[in-house]
Design an enzyme around this catalytic site. Structure first.
Site, PDB file in Angstrom:
ATOM      1  N   GLU A 149       9.640   1.135  10.776  1.00  0.00           N
ATOM      2  CA  GLU A 149      10.585   2.248  10.678  1.00  0.00           C
ATOM      3  C   GLU A 149       9.778   3.486  11.010  1.00  0.00           C
ATOM      4  OE1 GLU A 149      14.256   0.574   9.012  1.00  0.00           O
ATOM      5  OE2 GLU A 149      13.737   2.472   9.952  1.00  0.00           O
ATOM      6  N   SER A 186       4.627   7.011  10.801  1.00  0.00           N
ATOM      7  CA  SER A 186       4.679   7.635  12.133  1.00  0.00           C
ATOM      8  C   SER A 186       4.641   6.582  13.240  1.00  0.00           C
ATOM      9  CB  SER A 186       3.490   8.571  12.302  1.00  0.00           C
ATOM     10  OG  SER A 186       2.311   7.792  12.383  1.00  0.00           O
ATOM     11  N   LYS A 189       0.849  -1.179   0.000  1.00  0.00           N
ATOM     12  CA  LYS A 189       0.000   0.000   0.000  1.00  0.00           C
ATOM     13  C   LYS A 189       0.895   1.243   0.000  1.00  0.00           C
ATOM     14  CE  LYS A 189      -1.904   2.678   3.249  1.00  0.00           C
ATOM     15  NZ  LYS A 189      -1.825   3.930   2.481  1.00  0.00           N
ATOM     16  N   CYS A 235      12.695  10.978   8.327  1.00  0.00           N
ATOM     17  CA  CYS A 235      12.560  10.395   9.666  1.00  0.00           C
ATOM     18  C   CYS A 235      13.832  10.589  10.489  1.00  0.00           C
ATOM     19  CB  CYS A 235      12.216   8.920   9.552  1.00  0.00           C
ATOM     20  SG  CYS A 235      13.198   8.056   8.329  1.00  0.00           S
ATOM     21  N   VAL A 277       1.011   5.470  14.085  1.00  0.00           N
ATOM     22  CA  VAL A 277       0.428   4.424  13.241  1.00  0.00           C
ATOM     23  C   VAL A 277       1.168   3.118  13.455  1.00  0.00           C
ATOM     24  CG1 VAL A 277      -0.064   3.707  10.883  1.00  0.00           C
ATOM     25  CG2 VAL A 277      -0.397   6.086  11.548  1.00  0.00           C
ATOM     26  N   GLU A 302       8.254  15.304  16.973  1.00  0.00           N
ATOM     27  CA  GLU A 302       8.713  15.311  15.595  1.00  0.00           C
ATOM     28  C   GLU A 302       7.849  16.257  14.777  1.00  0.00           C
ATOM     29  OE1 GLU A 302       8.165  11.664  13.418  1.00  0.00           O
ATOM     30  OE2 GLU A 302      10.099  11.888  12.433  1.00  0.00           O
TER      31      GLU A 302
END
Lengths: 500, 490
Positions: free
Chosen positions: A269, A247, A193, A303, A250, A400
C-alpha cells in the site's frame, strides 16, 4: 530486563495514566533487543524525547521468525479452528475498547494527531476492524468444483504461514489493525515491525494481545529501523509473505528483496497524489468542506489525500474564496487541546521535507495563496497551505508531499481534467463532485484509482476494499478482499475411480 | 403490566423467576382479549411448574404491528450491520453469563440433562449468535457488467421484513437461536411463537433481549397454541415470511395458509426417518457408538434421529451384539441427576405415541433385542428400545426406538435408505473411501454423515432435500479423526 514507560496525562482533552513494558514482544515475552540498544521516542508537539524503547536487530528477526513458525506448527495455523480464532480476536477488540482513551492518548503523544481525532476515528475504526475480522475467522470457505462423478475436487483456503508486516507512522494503531485482523483471522503468525517514529501504541497492544490469550509466537512485535529490521523481514528466507504500507520508494525495495530471496508473496500500500475533481454543478459548500477534509485530514499525512484539487472554471473563484476561508478556520494547536483540529507533523524529517516542497513551489513560480510557513516556534507545526497558479510539471503537482499542502488547479474541459487526473504514476484514490449522476458515475468509472469517491473524500469502512492502481500498490486491504492476501489456495483432487 | 412466577427447582434448592406475559415491544403484557393460560409441565415429575399467558390471534396482530413499526423505523434499513452485530454479540454474552440458570430452566420444562442443555444446547446457541453476528456487516450484493457505457447494474441483499418464527419443543433454546440469529443479522424483525409445551426459556431469553439493548419490537415472543398463534402467523397478511420447525403435518398447514393469504416466503424444517448404513468394512465399534448416539441423543427426539439402521449381512450378528451392549449403557433419568445421559420424553402425548409404536411393533412380530418394557415410576421415561426383523417401519416415532434391517449389496442398501418420503439426514459407515464418496452422492438427504452422525456446525448448512431454486444443497460431513465414546462424558 526490558524497561517500562510510565506517563501521566494531565491535559484538557484527557487525564489518565499509562504504564507498560517497552521491550520487543517475542514468543509471548517482553525482551530487550539482542544488542541491548534503544530507540528514542519523540513527542512532535515539543520535539523532545519522551521515552526509549528496545531496538530490534537482524538477530531478533530470526528469533521471532523461529517462534512464529513453532506457533504455526503447534498452537496456531490449522491447529486452532476458526471459531477459536474468532473468539480471541473478539476478545482483543473488547480489550481495546476498554483501553480506548489510553490508546488514543498514546497515539496523540507519539504521532501528534489530536486526541479527539485519535478517539473518534483512529481507535474507533481500529476496534471496528478487529471486530470485523473476528467475524470472518470462521467463514474461510473454499469451493467444491464439479469435474466428473469419479473425482472429488475442492479447494482449501489455508493460512500462508509466517507473515511479515511493516506498518507506517501516519495511522499507527489503525494500520496495525488493518494488518493484524485479516492475518490472524485466517490463521497466520505475524512478525510485525511498527514505524520507528511511532511504536508506542503497537507496543501497548502487545499486552492486550497477550491478555486476550493469543498463544505465544502467534504475534511478535519488533521495533526497529527499516534498513535493518525491515530489510531483514523482506529478505527473510523463512517468511512466506510480506505486507507493507509506506512510501513507493521503500515499496520497491521490499518487492526487490522478496524477489531476490524466496519469491515471497507481497502486498503493498504505497503513495498517492489523488485528484479531487469539482465540477460546476457540484454542491459548492459541500465540495469545499470535503475538499478541506480531503487534504488536511491527519495533517495531510494520508496516502489517499486529495492533494490535487481540480475546480471547474465556472465556480473556481467562489470555490477558492470559500475554501480559503474554510482552511483558515482550521485550528492548529496542541494535540491535547479540545479545539485543535491539526497538531504537528510527525517528525523533523517530515517537517523538513514538507517545507522543502513548499519552497520548491515558490521557486518554480506557484502562488502561495495561504499559509506556506511554520506555525509557532516549538514542535513540527505547519500552517495549512494552498498553492494556486501551478503548472503540471511542478514538483508540488507531481510528487507526494504528505503534508497540509493543497494545490488548487482551474480546469475547463471535462475530457482534459480526466486526462490530467490520470496523468500520474500513482492511482490510489480519486474524488469527483457533481450533482449530475451520469457525469459523476461516468467520471468515477474513468478515473484510474483504487477508490473513487463520489461527493465525498477520505471515507473508509472496514468492509470496503482499499488499495492502489499502478505505483500506488499491489493488492487490496479491508473487506473480504483482504483475506486473499493471507490465504494460500490448495486444490485437492481425489480420484474415486479413474483407472490409469 | 406483567407477572413473574418463581419456579422452584427442588433438586437444587432454588427458584428461577420468569416473566409470564406476552413479550411485545420490549414489555411483558397481558393478552388483549383472552384470559387463557398455557400450563407448563415438568416431564420428569408430570407436575405443572408454571402457567403463562396464551396469546390469541388478536395478540398476534399487536405483535406483528410492533414488528412492522420497528422494521420501518429502528431496524431494517435504519440500522447498520455493525450495530446489528454489536447487539447480537451482546446478547450472546448475556446468554453465556446466564447459561447455568437457563440450562436449569430448560431441564425443568424439557427434561434433558442440565449439563447437556448448558454445554451443548446453550453452547451451540451462543456460538450460533456469534457466528451470525459476524455476518451482519458482510451482507454484500454484486455489481454486474451489462454494458460499460449506459448502465450500472448491481444487486442489494435487503431484509425481507417481518418474519414469523415457530419453533419446536425438542431443543427450545437452540431452535430459538437458529431462527433468531440469521433473521436479526440481515435486519428482519421477528414475531416468535415458541412451542406451547416449552415456552419458558423463550420468555427468559426475551428478558435478555431487553438487557442487550435491542429496540422495542425487533423481537417479540408470543406463547400460543399452534392452532391459534401459529395459524394466525401463517395466515397473516402483514407477515413477509414464516419459518417453521416441527412436524410434516403442521408444515403442510403452514404452507397452505401462506399460499392462501399473501404468498409469504416459507421455510420449513420438518420430520425425518433417517437411515444409517453399516458396511462390512466399517469400524464396528465406532459405528455402534454413532448409531447409539443417533437414536439415543435427546432421547430420540431429534428430527435427524437415525431411527433406521441397515447392516450388511456379513457383519450383521457381530454388529447387533456391539450395538446392544453400547446402547445398554445409556442412562435415561431425571435431568437434574448427574448420571443421566438422556431425559424423559417431553409429554404424555408423546409418551403414549411412542408406546403405541412399540406395542404395535411387538404385535407385528418384530423382535425386541433391547428394552420394550415400561417403567413403574412417575415421569415420561422410555428406555432405549431396539427392534430387529422389522418390516421397514416408515413412521416417525420421535423416541429412543431403533429398527434394524439388513442388506447384501451396496445398491440394496442405498435403495432401502432412500425408500422414504423424507430426506433430512443419512449416515454411512465404511472405510472404503470410494464407497463413501459413491454412497454419499447417492443418498437422498440434505445432510449426509460419513463415519459420524448428528454432529452439526453453525457454519455448515442444514436442511431437508427439497427444491430451492434449481439446486439442492447437500452438506456432507466426513469424519476424518473424531472418535466417539458412548455414553458421552459430560
Amino acid at each position: 530486563m526490558a524497561s517500562v514507560f510510565t506517563h501521566e496525562f494531565n491535559t484538557p482533552a484527557y487525564k489518565g495514566k499509562t504504564s507498560f513494558n517497552t521491550g520487543l514482544y517475542i514468543d509471548g515475552k517482553f525482551v530487550e533487543g539482542s544488542d541491548k540498544t534503544t530507540i528514542d521516542v519523540v513527542n512532535p508537539a515539543t520535539g523532545k524525547v519522551v521515552t526509549k524503547v528496545a531496538e530490534a536487530t537482524v538477530k531478533d528477526v530470526d528469533i521471532a521468525v523461529a517462534a512464529a513458525h513453532k506457533a504455526f506448527e503447534t498452537t496456531w495455523g490449522l491447529n486452532m479452528g476458526g471459531a477459536g480464532r474468532s473468539k480471541l480476536l473478539a476478545k482483543l477488540a473488547q480489550l481495546m475498547e476498554e483501553h480506548q482513551q489510553e490508546l488514543a492518548a498514546l497515539e496523540a503523544l507519539d504521532n501528534g494527531k489530536t486526541f479527539t481525532w485519535a478517539m473518534d476515528l483512529d481507535t474507533t475504526f481500529a476496534i471496528d476492524t478487529i471486530r470485523y475480522y473476528a467475524g470472518w475467522a470462521d467463514k474461510i470457505h473454499g469451493q467444491v468444483q464439479e469435474t466428473d462423478e469419479k473425482k472429488l475436487s475442492y479447494t482449501r483456503h489455508e493460512p500462508i504461514g509466517v507473515v511479515g508486516q511493516i506498518i507506517p507512522w501516519n495511522f499507527p494503531l489503525l494500520m496495525m489493525s488493518w494488518k493484524l485482523g485479516p492475518a490472524l483471522a485466517t490463521g497466520n503468525c505475524i512478525v510485525m515491525k511498527p514505524s520507528e517514529f511511532t511504536p508506542l501504541t503497537a507496543i501497548r497492544m502487545c499486552e492486550l494481545i497477550h491478555e486476550a490469550g493469543f498463544p505465544p509466537g502467534t504475534f511478535n512485535l519488533l521495533t526497529g529501523y527499516g534498513q535493518t529490521v525491515g530489510a531483514a523481514i523482506s529478505g527473510h528466507m523463512k517468511i512466506d509473505k510480506v505486507a507493507f504500507t509506506g512510501s513507493t520508494l521503500v515499496g520497491r525495495k521490499i518487492m526487490e528483496a522478496a524477489a531476490k530471496s524466496n519469491l515471497k508473496d507481497i502486498t503493498l500500500e504505497l503513495g498517492g497524489k489523488s485528484p479531487n475533481i469539482i465540477f460546476d454543478d457540484a454542491d459548492l459548500d459541500q465540495a469545499v468542506n470535503w475538499a478541506a477534509h480531503g487534504i488536511y485530514w491527519n495533517h495531510g499525512q494520508a496516502c489517499c489525500a486529495g492533494s490535487r484539487i481540480f475546480v471547474q472554471s465556472g465556480i473556481y473563484d467562489e470555490f477558492l474564496s470559500k475554501f480559503t476561508e474554510k482552511t483558515r478556520s482550521l485550528k492548529v494547536g496542541d494535540p491535547f487541546d479540545v479545539d485543535s483540529y491539526q497538531g504537528p507533523q510527525v517528525s523533523k524529517v517530515q517537517y523538513d521535507r514538507i517545507m522543502d516542497y513548499i519552497q520548491s513551489g515558490k521557486d518554480q513560480g506557484a502562488t502561495v495563496h495561504l499559509g506556506g510557513d511554520r506555525n509557532g516556534t516549538e514542535g513540527f507545526y505547519i500552517n495549512p497551505t494552498i498553492f494556486t497558479d501551478t503548472t503540471p510539471d511542478m514538483k508540488i503537482v507531481q510528487e507526494e508531499i504528505f503534508g497540509p499542502v493543497g494545490v488548487v488547479i482551474k480546469f475547463e474541459d471535462e475530457e482534459d481534467v480526466i486526462r490530467q487526473a490520470n496523468d500520474t504514476v500513482f492511482g490510489l484514490a480519486a474524488a469527483v463532485f457533481s450533482q449530475n449522476i451520469n457525469r459523476a458515475l461516468n467520471t468515477a468509472h474513468r478515473l484510474k484509482a483504487g477508490t473513487a469517491w463520489v461527493n465525498c473524500v477520505n471515507q473508509l469502512h472496514s468492509n470496503v476494499p482499499f488499495g492502489g492502481f499502478k505505483q500506488s500498490g499491489i493488492g487490496r486491504e479491508l473487506g473480504e478482499y483482504a483475506l486473499h492476501n493471507y490465504t494460500a489456495i490448495k486444490s485437492v483432487q481425489v480420484n474415486l475411480g479413474h483407472v490409469m | 403490566m406483567s407477572s413473574t412466577v418463581k419456579i422452584p427447582v427442588p433438586a437444587l434448592n432454588k427458584e428461577i423467576s420468569v416473566s409470564t406475559g406476552l413479550f411485545i415491544n420490549n414489555e411483558f403484557v397481558p393478552s388483549v382479549d383472552s384470559a387463557e393460560v398455557i400450563q407448563c409441565f415438568n416431564p420428569a415429575t408430570e407436575q405443572v411448574i408454571a402457567s403463562v399467558v396464551a396469546g390469541s390471534s388478536k395478540d398476534i396482530d399487536v405483535a406483528v404491528a410492533a414488528a412492522r413499526l420497528a422494521f420501518k423505523t429502528t431496524w431494517g434499513k435504519n440500522v447498520t450491520g455493525w450495530e446489528r452485530s454489536r447487539l447480537m454479540n451482546k446478547l450472546a454474552d448475556l446468554i453465556e453469563r446466564d447459561k447455568q440458570e437457563l440450562a436449569e430452566l430448560e431441564t425443568l420444562n424439557n427434561g434433558k440433562p442440565v449439563a447437556v442443555a448448558r454445554d451443548f444446547d446453550i453452547g451451540d446457541s451462543i456460538q450460533c449468535l456469534r457466528y451470525y453476528a459476524g455476518w451482519a456487516d458482510k451482507i454484500t450484493g454484486q455489481t454486474i457488467e451489462v454494458d460499460n457505457k449506459s448502465k450500472m447494474a448491481f444487486t442489494r441483499h435487503e431484509p425481507i421484513g417481518v418474519c414469523g418464527q415457530i419453533i419446536p419443543w425438542n431443543y427450545p433454546i437452540n431452535m430459538w437461536a437458529w431462527k433468531v440469529a440469521p433473521a436479526l443479522a440481515v435486519g428482519c424483525t421477528i414475531v416468535m411463537k415458541p412451542s406451547e409445551i416449552t415456552p419458558l426459556t423463550a420468555l427468559k431469553l426475551s428478558e435478555l433481549v431487553v438487557e442487550a439493548g435491542f429496540p422495542p419490537g425487533v423481537i417479540n415472543t408470543v406463547p400460543s397454541l399452534g392452532s391459534v398463534g401459529g395459524a394466525a402467523l401463517a395466515a397473516h397478511n402483514d407477515v413477509d415470511k414464516i419459518a417453521f420447525t416441527g412436524s410434516t403435518i403442521t408444515g403442510r398447514k403452514i404452507m397452505e395458509a401462506a399460499a392462501k393469504s399473501n404468498l409469504k416466503k416459507v421455510s420449513l424444517e420438518l420430520g425425518g426417518k433417517s437411515p444409517q448404513l453399516i458396511f462390512e468394512s466399517a469400524d464396528l465399534q465406532q459405528a455402534a457408538a454413532w448409531a447409539a448416539l443417533g437414536i439415543c441423543y435427546n432421547t430420540g427426539q431429534d428430527c435427524t434421529a437415525g431411527s433406521r439402521v441397515y447392516v450388511q449381512d456379513s457383519v450383521y450378528d457381530k454388529f447387533i451384539d456391539v450395538l446392544v451392549s453400547t446402547v445398554k449403557e445409556t442412562v435415561i433419568g431425571d435431568g437434574f441427576d448427574n448420571n443421566t445421559g438422556g431425559g424423559p420424553l417431553i409429554s404424555k402425548a408423546q409418551f403414549d405415541r411412542v408406546w403405541g409404536y412399540i406395542d404395535a411393533g411387538k404385535a407385528e412380530g418384530a423382535k425386541v433385542v433391547l428394552g420394550g418394557e415400561r417403567r413403574n415410576t412417575k415421569g415420561y421415561f422410555v428406555d432405549p428400545t431396539i427392534f430387529t426383523d422389522v418390516d421397514s417401519s416408515m413412521k416417525i416415532i420421535f423416541g429412543p426406538v431403533l429398527s434394524i434391517g439388513r442388506f447384501k449389496t451396496e445398491e440394496e442398501a442405498v435403495a432401502l435408505a432412500n425408500n422414504t418420503t423424507y430426506g433430512l439426514g443419512a449416515g454411512l459407515h465404511s472405510t472404503d473411501a470410494s464407497q463413501c464418496m459413491r454412497v454419499s452422492g447417492l443418498l437422498e438427504a440434505g445432510t449426509v454423515w460419513v463415519n459420524q452422525y448428528n454432529i452439526l456446525s453453525n457454519n455448515v448448512p442444514f436442511g431437508g432435500k427439497s427444491n430451492q431454486e434449481y439446486t439442492s444443497v447437500k452438506a456432507v460431513h466426513w469424519n476424518i479423526g473424531e472418535k466417539l465414546q458412548w455414553p458421552l462424558s459430560l
